[in-house]
Design an enzyme around this catalytic site. Structure first.
Site, PDB file in Angstrom:
ATOM      1  CG  ASP A   1      22.524   1.472  -8.719  1.00 15.52           C
ATOM      2  OD1 ASP A   1      23.389   2.020  -8.041  1.00 15.52           O
ATOM      3  OD2 ASP A   1      21.593   0.605  -7.993  1.00 15.52           O
TER       4      ASP A   1
ATOM      5  CD  GLN B   1      23.676  -0.352  -0.384  1.00 19.69           C
ATOM      6  OE1 GLN B   1      24.627   0.001   0.226  1.00 19.69           O
ATOM      7  NE2 GLN B   1      23.785  -1.088  -1.472  1.00 19.69           N
TER       8      GLN B   1
ATOM      9  NE  ARG C   1      24.524  -0.913 -10.864  1.00 23.10           N
ATOM     10  CZ  ARG C   1      23.390  -1.720 -11.072  1.00 23.10           C
ATOM     11  NH1 ARG C   1      23.038  -2.384 -12.220  1.00 23.10           N
ATOM     12  NH2 ARG C   1      22.958  -2.597  -9.939  1.00 23.10           N
TER      13      ARG C   1
ATOM     14  NE  ARG D   1      28.886   2.577 -10.544  1.00 24.43           N
ATOM     15  CZ  ARG D   1      27.914   1.557 -10.135  1.00 24.43           C
ATOM     16  NH1 ARG D   1      26.857   2.130  -9.503  1.00 24.43           N
ATOM     17  NH2 ARG D   1      28.008   0.327 -10.087  1.00 24.43           N
TER      18      ARG D   1
ATOM     19  CB  SER E   1      21.826   5.551   1.953  1.00 23.54           C
ATOM     20  OG  SER E   1      22.023   4.137   1.951  1.00 23.54           O
TER      21      SER E   1
ATOM     22  CE  LYS F   1      22.982  -5.623  -8.370  1.00 25.97           C
ATOM     23  NZ  LYS F   1      23.769  -5.224  -7.233  1.00 25.97           N
TER      24      LYS F   1
ATOM     25  NE  ARG G   1      30.442   0.178  -2.303  1.00 30.46           N
ATOM     26  CZ  ARG G   1      29.368  -0.089  -2.741  1.00 30.46           C
ATOM     27  NH1 ARG G   1      29.251  -1.367  -3.117  1.00 30.46           N
ATOM     28  NH2 ARG G   1      28.413   0.651  -2.699  1.00 30.46           N
TER      29      ARG G   1
END
Ligand code: S3P
Length: 439
Positions: A321, A175, A393, A352, A173, A27, A128
């Site tokens: 992840d 991202q 996930r 999570r 991060s 991804k 987020r």
């Protein structure tokens, strides 16, 4: 934007995973291949585009900005690049669904455009944190509006002059790093990002592969604005994050012997292999090769008894992840597994720690969420009902838990499995998991 969720998984206990499988394309690499392909000069052909909704969200966003994209057709996508300055203003807000990577990377890339644009997503994405990207972008000269809480919608004002910055990221991060490097393509001078710990480096690799100079030294990556990207062919490896469910499933289920083909094993992504091996897993890396600048291998995984460990903190960003699946492995291990230094897991597609602890407890496992991690005492897994809270996930991890459960596991709110792994039920069933959908 948000849809009422209805899909439920029902996983029956027992069984083992066997044979040879191929999981969807990576991804992270898919998002970047659409983005950089769109900004390149020339036509980029992407192979291995086994589509999930997240990568399709990126693809649709670029179509909405005037980029011709053919496919996906049997894993092939052709992007007709428009060059760094060829994007057009979309006629509506870009809806990025559940995809944090799309939103955060696009916020950088779009800060350098001549037009205004608004980014929205589903309920999870709209809650987020986005200040991690909007604040450093603002210091480059970008103008981006968020809600008071620092969440989307992101309203990006076009026509700004960006200046390069030298940024020390407070969180590890990929991202954020990628967002700033993409903004850096449009900035005057040099943009450098220093990371506190290694994070996935697909952006740097792909930029370099498309002829854009990236300087990399000791946790720091820099680009100069004003270059150009050359189109090419991108062969996307299978996603180690999707392979992770099968790595855990085969490891915990006696009698398993599974080969997962063509998996991306970039060292910034292989924390799951290291952690499972430390726990005693039997995973063989076969036929390692280089595919378009990314390391790829076939992974053979066989059942092995696991022991609880203290997860080394330096592995956390490299397996960021994969913790929902690793928590299932920990529940099957002998002894206690302790995770620390992973507070980022609280702001993923769900919290999570909380969602996994609640689900594991519902199955009779002694699992406690802490401020920055989790403590899990291995033991028996019972049957029961768990809520994935719309986190793909987590849904897939609990499905794998059934391989060692004593009763059926019903998993609610599974629609978002389509964001990364549309044929999970089919592929898992082929490999030997007894899994069906309801609702
Ligand atoms: C990603 C980076 C990671 C990861 C996400 C994909 C990427 O997020 O969790 O699924 O493609 O750059 P963070 O940068 O928030 O750690």
């Amino acid at each position: 934007m948000t849809s009422q969720s209805s899909l439920r998984f029902k996983a029956m206990p027992g069984g083992s995973l066997n044979g040879r499988i191929r999981v969807p394309g990576d991804k992270s690499i898919l998002h970047r291949s659409i983005m950089l392909g769109a900004l390149a000069d020339g036509v980029t052909e992407i192979q291995g585009f086994l589509e999930g909704e997240d990568s399709l969200a990126t693809l649709k966003a670029f179509r909405a900005m005037g980029v011709q994209i053919d496919g996906p057709d049997k894993g092939r996508v052709v992007v007709h690049g428009v060059g760094l300055h060829g994007l057009k203003a979309p006629t509506a807000a870009l809806d990025l669904g559940n995809s944090g990577t799309s939103m955060r990377l696009l916020s950088g890339l779009l800060s350098g455009q001549a037009f205004d644009v608004e980014l929205v997503g589903d309920a999870s994405l709209m809650s987020r944190p986005m200040r991690r990207v909007t604040e450093p972008l603002a210091s480059m000269g970008a103008v981006i509006g968020t809600t008071e809480k620092g969440t989307a919608p992101l309203r990006i004002r076009g026509g700004q002059t960006l200046k390069g910055i030298d940024y020390n990221m407070p969180v590890a991060s990929a991202q954020v790093k990628s967002c700033l490097l993409l903004a850096g393509l449009y900035a005057q001078g040099r943009t450098c990002v220093t990371e506190p710990a290694p994070t996935r480096d697909h952006t740097e690799r792909m930029l370099a592969g498309m002829g854009y100079a990236v300087t990399r030294e000791q946790g720091r990556a820099c680009v100069e604005g004003g270059g150009s990207l050359t189109a090419g062919t991108i062969d996307v490896p299978s996603d180690i994050s999707s392979a992770a469910f099968f790595l855990v499933g085969a490891t915990i289920a006696p009698g398993s012997d599974l080969l997962i083909e063509h998996v991306g094993v970039n060292p910034t992504r292989t924390g799951v292999l290291e952690i499972l091996r430390l726990m005693g897993a039997d995973i063989e890396i076969q036929n390692p090769r280089d595919v378009g600048g990314e390391p790829v291998a076939d992974l053979r995984v066989r059942y092995a008894p696991l022991k609880g460990i203290e997860i080394p903190v330096e592995q956390v960003p490299l397996a960021i992840d994969e913790f929902p699946a690793l928590f299932v492995a920990a529940a099957c291990a002998e002894g206690r597994t302790v995770l620390t230094g992973a507070e980022e897991l609280r702001v993923k597609e769900s919290d999570r720690f909380q969602v996994m602890a609640d689900g594991l407890q519902a199955l009779g496992v002694d699992a406690q969420a802490t401020a920055d991690g989790m403590v899990i005492q291995g033991g028996a897994i019972g049957g029961g009902q768990v809520d994935s809270c719309g986190d793909h996930r987590i849904a897939m991890s609990f499905a794998m838990a059934a391989l060692r459960a004593t009763g059926d596991i019903a998993i609610d709110d599974c629609d978002n499995v389509n964001t990364s792994f549309p044929d999970f039920v089919g592929l898992a069933s082929t490999a030997g998991l007894s899994l069906r959908t309801e609702g």
